[in-house]
Design an enzyme around this catalytic site. Structure first.
Site, PDB file in Angstrom:
ATOM      1  N   ASN A   8       0.991  -1.323  -0.103  1.00  0.00           N
ATOM      2  CA  ASN A   8      -0.047   0.013  -0.055  1.00  0.00           C
ATOM      3  C   ASN A   8       0.785   1.069  -0.054  1.00  0.00           C
ATOM      4  O   ASN A   8       1.396   1.551   1.034  1.00  0.00           O
ATOM      5  CB  ASN A   8      -0.964   0.084   1.409  1.00  0.00           C
ATOM      6  CG  ASN A   8      -1.677   1.194   1.438  1.00  0.00           C
ATOM      7  OD1 ASN A   8      -1.771   2.017   0.348  1.00  0.00           O
ATOM      8  ND2 ASN A   8      -2.182   1.482   2.751  1.00  0.00           N
ATOM      9  N   TRP A   9       0.981   1.784  -1.288  1.00  0.00           N
ATOM     10  CA  TRP A   9       1.941   3.081  -1.191  1.00  0.00           C
ATOM     11  C   TRP A   9       1.290   4.439  -0.512  1.00  0.00           C
ATOM     12  O   TRP A   9       1.951   5.108  -0.307  1.00  0.00           O
ATOM     13  CB  TRP A   9       2.004   3.427  -2.914  1.00  0.00           C
ATOM     14  CG  TRP A   9       2.924   2.523  -3.537  1.00  0.00           C
ATOM     15  CD1 TRP A   9       3.598   1.520  -2.924  1.00  0.00           C
ATOM     16  CD2 TRP A   9       3.145   2.635  -5.007  1.00  0.00           C
ATOM     17  NE1 TRP A   9       4.223   0.779  -4.139  1.00  0.00           N
ATOM     18  CE2 TRP A   9       3.678   1.337  -5.277  1.00  0.00           C
ATOM     19  CE3 TRP A   9       2.535   3.584  -5.946  1.00  0.00           C
ATOM     20  CZ2 TRP A   9       4.341   1.327  -6.677  1.00  0.00           C
ATOM     21  CZ3 TRP A   9       3.165   3.213  -7.269  1.00  0.00           C
ATOM     22  CH2 TRP A   9       3.861   2.137  -7.399  1.00  0.00           C
ATOM     23  N   LYS A  10       0.157   4.124  -0.080  1.00  0.00           N
ATOM     24  CA  LYS A  10      -0.644   5.451   0.457  1.00  0.00           C
ATOM     25  C   LYS A  10      -0.475   6.618  -0.335  1.00  0.00           C
ATOM     26  O   LYS A  10      -0.520   6.307  -1.739  1.00  0.00           O
ATOM     27  CB  LYS A  10      -0.145   5.715   1.710  1.00  0.00           C
ATOM     28  CG  LYS A  10      -0.012   4.363   2.769  1.00  0.00           C
ATOM     29  CD  LYS A  10       0.256   4.974   4.272  1.00  0.00           C
ATOM     30  CE  LYS A  10       0.685   3.831   5.078  1.00  0.00           C
ATOM     31  NZ  LYS A  10       0.323   3.780   6.398  1.00  0.00           N
ATOM     32  N   HIS A  94      -9.688   1.772   4.647  1.00  0.00           N
ATOM     33  CA  HIS A  94      -8.590   1.666   5.280  1.00  0.00           C
ATOM     34  C   HIS A  94      -8.585   2.795   6.493  1.00  0.00           C
ATOM     35  O   HIS A  94      -9.328   3.886   6.326  1.00  0.00           O
ATOM     36  CB  HIS A  94      -7.288   2.336   4.415  1.00  0.00           C
ATOM     37  CG  HIS A  94      -5.995   2.205   4.768  1.00  0.00           C
ATOM     38  ND1 HIS A  94      -5.709   2.939   5.793  1.00  0.00           N
ATOM     39  CD2 HIS A  94      -5.112   1.360   4.682  1.00  0.00           C
ATOM     40  CE1 HIS A  94      -4.513   2.656   6.225  1.00  0.00           C
ATOM     41  NE2 HIS A  94      -4.017   1.681   5.415  1.00  0.00           N
ATOM     42  N   GLU A  96      -6.985   4.960   7.458  1.00  0.00           N
ATOM     43  CA  GLU A  96      -6.425   6.301   7.330  1.00  0.00           C
ATOM     44  C   GLU A  96      -7.706   7.102   6.709  1.00  0.00           C
ATOM     45  O   GLU A  96      -7.945   8.299   6.953  1.00  0.00           O
ATOM     46  CB  GLU A  96      -5.128   6.699   6.775  1.00  0.00           C
ATOM     47  CG  GLU A  96      -4.121   6.045   7.325  1.00  0.00           C
ATOM     48  CD  GLU A  96      -2.921   5.545   6.611  1.00  0.00           C
ATOM     49  OE1 GLU A  96      -3.063   5.763   5.379  1.00  0.00           O
ATOM     50  OE2 GLU A  96      -1.956   4.977   7.425  1.00  0.00           O
ATOM     51  N   GLU A 167      -5.990  -4.524  10.539  1.00  0.00           N
ATOM     52  CA  GLU A 167      -4.984  -3.660  10.788  1.00  0.00           C
ATOM     53  C   GLU A 167      -5.108  -3.052  11.774  1.00  0.00           C
ATOM     54  O   GLU A 167      -5.836  -1.995  11.856  1.00  0.00           O
ATOM     55  CB  GLU A 167      -5.069  -2.781   9.650  1.00  0.00           C
ATOM     56  CG  GLU A 167      -4.566  -3.417   8.220  1.00  0.00           C
ATOM     57  CD  GLU A 167      -3.837  -2.457   7.044  1.00  0.00           C
ATOM     58  OE1 GLU A 167      -2.803  -2.414   6.694  1.00  0.00           O
ATOM     59  OE2 GLU A 167      -4.643  -1.359   6.833  1.00  0.00           O
ATOM     60  N   GLY A 173       2.219   1.995  10.896  1.00  0.00           N
ATOM     61  CA  GLY A 173       3.285   3.091  10.851  1.00  0.00           C
ATOM     62  C   GLY A 173       3.768   3.576  12.089  1.00  0.00           C
ATOM     63  O   GLY A 173       4.447   4.456  12.176  1.00  0.00           O
ATOM     64  N   SER A 213       2.997  -2.337  10.325  1.00  0.00           N
ATOM     65  CA  SER A 213       4.344  -2.384  10.816  1.00  0.00           C
ATOM     66  C   SER A 213       5.006  -3.749  10.342  1.00  0.00           C
ATOM     67  O   SER A 213       6.002  -4.107  10.983  1.00  0.00           O
ATOM     68  CB  SER A 213       4.562  -1.992  12.122  1.00  0.00           C
ATOM     69  OG  SER A 213       4.270  -0.662  12.213  1.00  0.00           O
ATOM     70  N   GLY A 234       2.489  -1.174   4.149  1.00  0.00           N
ATOM     71  CA  GLY A 234       2.639   0.179   3.867  1.00  0.00           C
ATOM     72  C   GLY A 234       4.022   0.789   3.915  1.00  0.00           C
ATOM     73  O   GLY A 234       4.755   0.726   2.601  1.00  0.00           O
ATOM     74  N   GLY A 235       4.782   1.452   4.825  1.00  0.00           N
ATOM     75  CA  GLY A 235       6.058   1.834   4.955  1.00  0.00           C
ATOM     76  C   GLY A 235       7.214   1.116   4.201  1.00  0.00           C
ATOM     77  O   GLY A 235       7.839   1.488   3.293  1.00  0.00           O
TER      78      GLY A 235
HETATM   79  C1  PEP Z   1      -1.110   0.419   5.988  1.00  0.00           C
HETATM   80  O1  PEP Z   1      -0.986   1.342   5.738  1.00  0.00           O
HETATM   81  O2  PEP Z   1      -1.995  -0.564   5.673  1.00  0.00           O
HETATM   82  C2  PEP Z   1       0.183  -0.255   6.560  1.00  0.00           C
HETATM   83  C3  PEP Z   1       0.188  -1.734   6.954  1.00  0.00           C
HETATM   84  O3  PEP Z   1       1.113   0.612   7.183  1.00  0.00           O
HETATM   85  P1  PEP Z   1       2.455   0.280   7.692  1.00  0.00           P
HETATM   86  O4  PEP Z   1       2.918  -1.062   6.950  1.00  0.00           O
HETATM   87  O5  PEP Z   1       3.555   1.267   7.450  1.00  0.00           O
HETATM   88  O6  PEP Z   1       2.206   0.068   9.139  1.00  0.00           O
END
Ligand code: PEP
Length: 253
Positions: A8-10, A94, A96, A167, A173, A213, A234-235
């Site tokens: 997930n590039w966000k 999501h 966010e 999640e 994050g 994470s 994500g990250g």
């Molecule tokens: C996400 O945004 O879905 C996510 C899992 O982010 P991260 O891996 O950065 O925690």
């Protein structure tokens, strides 16, 4: 069924950078027994698609979608539009989006229905806040989110099967990933809610990913946990080389 990893590039990477990411990632040697998806910003879809070529690995997905295919909804993107680019999945709900854009369980449920009608698999994101977690309410909250997401006509199986991502919001994050055994317990809650709504077959066949994470050191712990069908990243997906290493570290040697 193969395990699945979704990047997930966000809100990162416009068309130029998206094309470069895809081209770099295609050079990675990836395990054949793994399904890999990338959820990209809408604006970068055409570039990602053309850099991807016909190979189709990774699968392309959206990060969001509206619940109608067309109409007076300025600024929105309907599922039917996404089909033109060969999208095969879309994230829905999501945290966010729930937090910053006011996305509700009801909106999520409507999006799920329209996506499935258009042949795009919804990846429904659920998870509790830090406060809910601390108060011991995680299971109640997540069960409620799952039940609400399936309320408006979601179907089990078919050409656009449902998927879920557990999640926990406190893990996204933050660098504080949810321990795999805790994630497993939450995946069981999700699976039980699917079973209650549809059938045990549907519950068994629905992919449930863990997100929060995950990195190349920890990915194997989740991928080898019973009931965890993959991860949402994500990250650690922003660098194609790092994400390639994560994918290679995801399956037991
Ligand atoms: C996400 O945004 O879905 C996510 C899992 O982010 P991260 O891996 O950065 O925690």
């Amino acid at each position: 069924m193969n395990k699945l990893i979704i990047a997930n590039w966000k809100m990162h990477y416009g068309p130029v950078k998206a094309g470069a990411w895809i081209r770099a990632f295609r050079r990675e040697r990836l395990p054949k027994e793994l399904d890999i998806g990338v959820a990209v910003p809408h604006v970068s879809l055409p570039a990602a698609r053309s850099s991807l070529g016909r190979a189709g690995v990774p699968f392309l997905g959206a990060q969001n979608v509206f619940w109608e295919n067309e109409g007076s909804y300025t600024g929105e993107i309907g599922p039917e539009m996404l089909t033109e680019f060969g999208y095969v999945f879309s994230l829905v709900g999501h945290s966010e989006r729930r937090k910053y854009l006011g996305e509700t369980d009801e909106m999520v449920a409507k999006k799920v229905v329209t996506l499935q009608k258009e042949g795009i698999s919804p990846v429904i994101c659920v998870g509790e806040t830090a406060a809910e977690h601390k108060a011991g309410k995680a299971k109640v909250v997540v069960r409620r989110q799952v039940t609400a997401a399936l309320k408006k006509g979601a179907v089990a199986g078919g050409k656009a099967p449902l998927m879920f991502a557990y999640e926990p919001i406190w893990a996204i994050g933050s660098g504080k990933a949810c321990p795999p055994d805790e994630a497993k317990a939450m995946h069981d809650v999700i699976r039980n809610a699917i079973e209650k709504k549809f059938s045990s077959k549907a519950a068994e066949e629905t992919r449930i990913l863990y997100g929060g994470s995950v990195n190349k050191q920890t990915v194997i712990e989740y991928m080898t946990t019973t009931g965890v069908d993959g991860v949402l990243v994500g990250g650690a997906s922003l660098d194609p080389r790092e994400f390639g290493l994560l994918c290679r570290a995801a399956l037991p040697a």
